[in-house]
Each structure stands twice: as structure tokens, then as C-alpha cells.
Design a protein around this motif. Sequence first.
Motif, PDB file in Angstrom:
ATOM      1  N   LYS A   1       0.843  -1.195   0.000  1.00  0.00           N
ATOM      2  CA  LYS A   1       0.000   0.000   0.000  1.00  0.00           C
ATOM      3  C   LYS A   1       0.878   1.244   0.000  1.00  0.00           C
ATOM      4  N   LEU A   2       0.468   2.229  -0.778  1.00  0.00           N
ATOM      5  CA  LEU A   2       1.075   3.554  -0.718  1.00  0.00           C
ATOM      6  C   LEU A   2       0.045   4.489  -0.097  1.00  0.00           C
ATOM      7  N   SER A   3       0.178   4.752   1.189  1.00  0.00           N
ATOM      8  CA  SER A   3      -0.829   5.485   1.957  1.00  0.00           C
ATOM      9  C   SER A   3      -0.535   6.976   2.082  1.00  0.00           C
ATOM     10  N   GLU A   4       0.481   7.461   1.374  1.00  0.00           N
ATOM     11  CA  GLU A   4       0.954   8.826   1.596  1.00  0.00           C
ATOM     12  C   GLU A   4      -0.122   9.892   1.387  1.00  0.00           C
ATOM     13  N   LEU A   5      -0.926   9.769   0.339  1.00  0.00           N
ATOM     14  CA  LEU A   5      -1.954  10.780   0.097  1.00  0.00           C
ATOM     15  C   LEU A   5      -2.923  10.885   1.272  1.00  0.00           C
ATOM     16  N   ALA A   6      -3.172   9.780   1.929  1.00  0.00           N
ATOM     17  CA  ALA A   6      -4.124   9.766   3.046  1.00  0.00           C
ATOM     18  C   ALA A   6      -3.611  10.525   4.265  1.00  0.00           C
ATOM     19  N   ILE A   7      -2.314  10.775   4.306  1.00  0.00           N
ATOM     20  CA  ILE A   7      -1.765  11.517   5.446  1.00  0.00           C
ATOM     21  C   ILE A   7      -1.197  12.871   5.001  1.00  0.00           C
ATOM     22  N   GLY A   8      -1.586  13.313   3.822  1.00  0.00           N
ATOM     23  CA  GLY A   8      -1.252  14.669   3.413  1.00  0.00           C
ATOM     24  C   GLY A   8       0.057  14.866   2.697  1.00  0.00           C
ATOM     25  N   ILE A   9       0.741  13.788   2.333  1.00  0.00           N
ATOM     26  CA  ILE A   9       1.969  13.903   1.537  1.00  0.00           C
ATOM     27  C   ILE A   9       1.795  13.048   0.286  1.00  0.00           C
ATOM     28  N   GLY A  10       2.866  12.649  -0.341  1.00  0.00           N
ATOM     29  CA  GLY A  10       2.797  11.799  -1.516  1.00  0.00           C
ATOM     30  C   GLY A  10       4.035  10.935  -1.586  1.00  0.00           C
ATOM     31  N   PRO A  11       3.997   9.861  -2.369  1.00  0.00           N
ATOM     32  CA  PRO A  11       5.152   8.958  -2.475  1.00  0.00           C
ATOM     33  C   PRO A  11       6.197   9.490  -3.449  1.00  0.00           C
ATOM     34  N   PHE A  12       6.607  10.738  -3.221  1.00  0.00           N
ATOM     35  CA  PHE A  12       7.456  11.419  -4.195  1.00  0.00           C
ATOM     36  C   PHE A  12       8.851  10.814  -4.280  1.00  0.00           C
ATOM     37  N   VAL A  13       9.446  10.515  -3.137  1.00  0.00           N
ATOM     38  CA  VAL A  13      10.815   9.995  -3.125  1.00  0.00           C
ATOM     39  C   VAL A  13      10.900   8.619  -3.766  1.00  0.00           C
ATOM     40  N   ILE A  14       9.955   7.758  -3.471  1.00  0.00           N
ATOM     41  CA  ILE A  14      10.036   6.384  -3.955  1.00  0.00           C
ATOM     42  C   ILE A  14       9.397   6.200  -5.328  1.00  0.00           C
TER      43      ILE A  14
ATOM     44  N   ASN B   1      20.619  10.103 -12.859  1.00  0.00           N
ATOM     45  CA  ASN B   1      20.276  11.385 -12.222  1.00  0.00           C
ATOM     46  C   ASN B   1      19.531  11.226 -10.906  1.00  0.00           C
ATOM     47  N   TRP B   2      19.432  10.011 -10.388  1.00  0.00           N
ATOM     48  CA  TRP B   2      18.594   9.780  -9.213  1.00  0.00           C
ATOM     49  C   TRP B   2      19.148  10.399  -7.930  1.00  0.00           C
ATOM     50  N   ASP B   3      20.435  10.577  -7.811  1.00  0.00           N
ATOM     51  CA  ASP B   3      20.955  11.245  -6.614  1.00  0.00           C
ATOM     52  C   ASP B   3      20.310  12.622  -6.471  1.00  0.00           C
ATOM     53  N   GLU B   4      20.300  13.357  -7.554  1.00  0.00           N
ATOM     54  CA  GLU B   4      19.697  14.695  -7.541  1.00  0.00           C
ATOM     55  C   GLU B   4      18.178  14.625  -7.508  1.00  0.00           C
ATOM     56  N   LEU B   5      17.599  13.734  -8.314  1.00  0.00           N
ATOM     57  CA  LEU B   5      16.140  13.654  -8.419  1.00  0.00           C
ATOM     58  C   LEU B   5      15.488  13.294  -7.090  1.00  0.00           C
ATOM     59  N   LEU B   6      15.992  12.275  -6.431  1.00  0.00           N
ATOM     60  CA  LEU B   6      15.375  11.844  -5.179  1.00  0.00           C
ATOM     61  C   LEU B   6      15.577  12.875  -4.073  1.00  0.00           C
ATOM     62  N   THR B   7      16.679  13.591  -4.119  1.00  0.00           N
ATOM     63  CA  THR B   7      16.891  14.671  -3.155  1.00  0.00           C
ATOM     64  C   THR B   7      15.857  15.776  -3.361  1.00  0.00           C
TER      65      THR B   7
END
Length: 258
Positions: free
Chosen positions: A135-148, A225-231
Motif C-alpha cells: 500500500k502507498l498510503s501517503e496521500l491519506a496523510i497529506g503527503i505523496g510517495p514522491f521519493v520512492i 540522475n537519481w541522486d539529484e532527483l530523489l533529493t
Amino acid sequence: MSSISNGDVSSNISSSGVATISFYHPAQNSLPSALLDELTTKVESAGSDPKTRVILLKSEGERTFCAGASFDELLQIKDKESGAKFFSGFARVINACRKSPKIVIARVQGKSVGGGVGLAAGADYCLATEAASIKLSELAIGIGPFVISPAVTRKIGLPAFSQLTIRASDFQTAQWAKDKGLFNEVYADIASLDGAVNELAEKLSSYHPEALSGLKQILWEGTENWDELLTQRAAISGELVLSEFTQQALHGFLSGKR
């Protein structure tokens, strides 16, 4: 073994070169920053150790592989900098797995939520049990699964990622995760899983190290580019967690109202 905030991360290497890295936290294997940092260090160390042929990433316990971020620690974030630093924890583990010259196998024995799904996606090959719903529950707690999201989308594609994200309150089954490409193999129980994991790890450890390293590079082409992107993604989450909406959602979740 290192003890961190009532949790720990340990590593050992077998005579055949299988480096097993295991993490544990009593709150359903949720991961505070210190444990994420230690996990990153262990993955990097195993990857640079010439005795290591393959890395096995696992957690302790039977019910939950990883419940994601530590909510208690999330509630303690008071500024953008500390927020970005916290969310960078998962980014660092994923990037450590990505950049490791050794193949990383993930053993997923139970449920995964949020960052736990990201850890599974950060591995090169993932074996799980039928109980390993996600489950990706991030939206339900006001954020998003941006990093992953880069790691998860790379494995399951944008349509499946959209479903997993938008259906933030719903678990998807292990079979769903296999059909979409997150899990490579699914087994009926932990005993069967462990047998398959050990067999695969030993087989991989017998292959030519340079061939495995070359394969690793091919598997992660286009992610340089993931070092920069995930940061950058961590900074987005770090800012959102400070909002009144997210703070109320986190408190509501912890009090059992959500």
C-alpha cells in the motif's frame, strides 16, 4: 549489530559471499532516520567488500516487511531542512541499492507500506510471500510517495503506480504486485520463501562477479540522475509535512481516527 532507537540493523557474510542485511524496529519495522542511515551504510559497505558476491535485504518478524517512515519522527519535524533530511533517508537507501555493484535480492515476508514498497522496488530481484500485500498510503496523510515514485514506477509502470497511489487506503495483494512487476516470485509461506531465497542467493554467488556487475549496470541504465532527483523529491515531502493538513492527518492516524 547496531542498536538504534529500539531497532537495529545487522549484517553478516557467508562463506559463499552472500551478504545478508537485516533490519528491525518494534513499530512494524517502520524506519526512523538513524536506522535508514545505518541501512544505507550497510548496503554501501557490503557493495564495496570484495568478499561480497550478492546482497540479501530482509527484515525481522513475520507480519510486516516495512511499514515505511516513523510517524513519531515525522511529527517532530519543525522546518523544511529537517523534513528534507528525513525523507532523504529512503532516497539514500534506494540509491545505495541502485549504485551497488552487487545484485540486491529483497526478501519480503509480509506487508509493505509507503517507503517499504520503495525498498522492495530498489532491489534488483524481489521474492515475497502471499501475505506480502502492499500500500502507498501517503496521500491519506497529506503527503505523496514522491521519493520512492521513480523506483516504484520503474518496476510497475505509471498506470499501476497511479492505482497504488490514488487508492491510498487500499492494500493490493502480493499477486497483484507480482503481476505488475514489483515481485518476481511469490510463495505460499515464509518457509517456502526462505528456501527459494537461499537457493537463488547461493546460485548467484557462484556466477562470475564481473558478469553480475555488468548486468547490474544494464538493469539501472537511465537512472544516473537519481541522486539529484530523489533529493529534490525529498524536499517536496519535507515541505508538505509541515502543513497544518498533514500534521492533523498524522495525529489523526496515530490516534486511530483514520
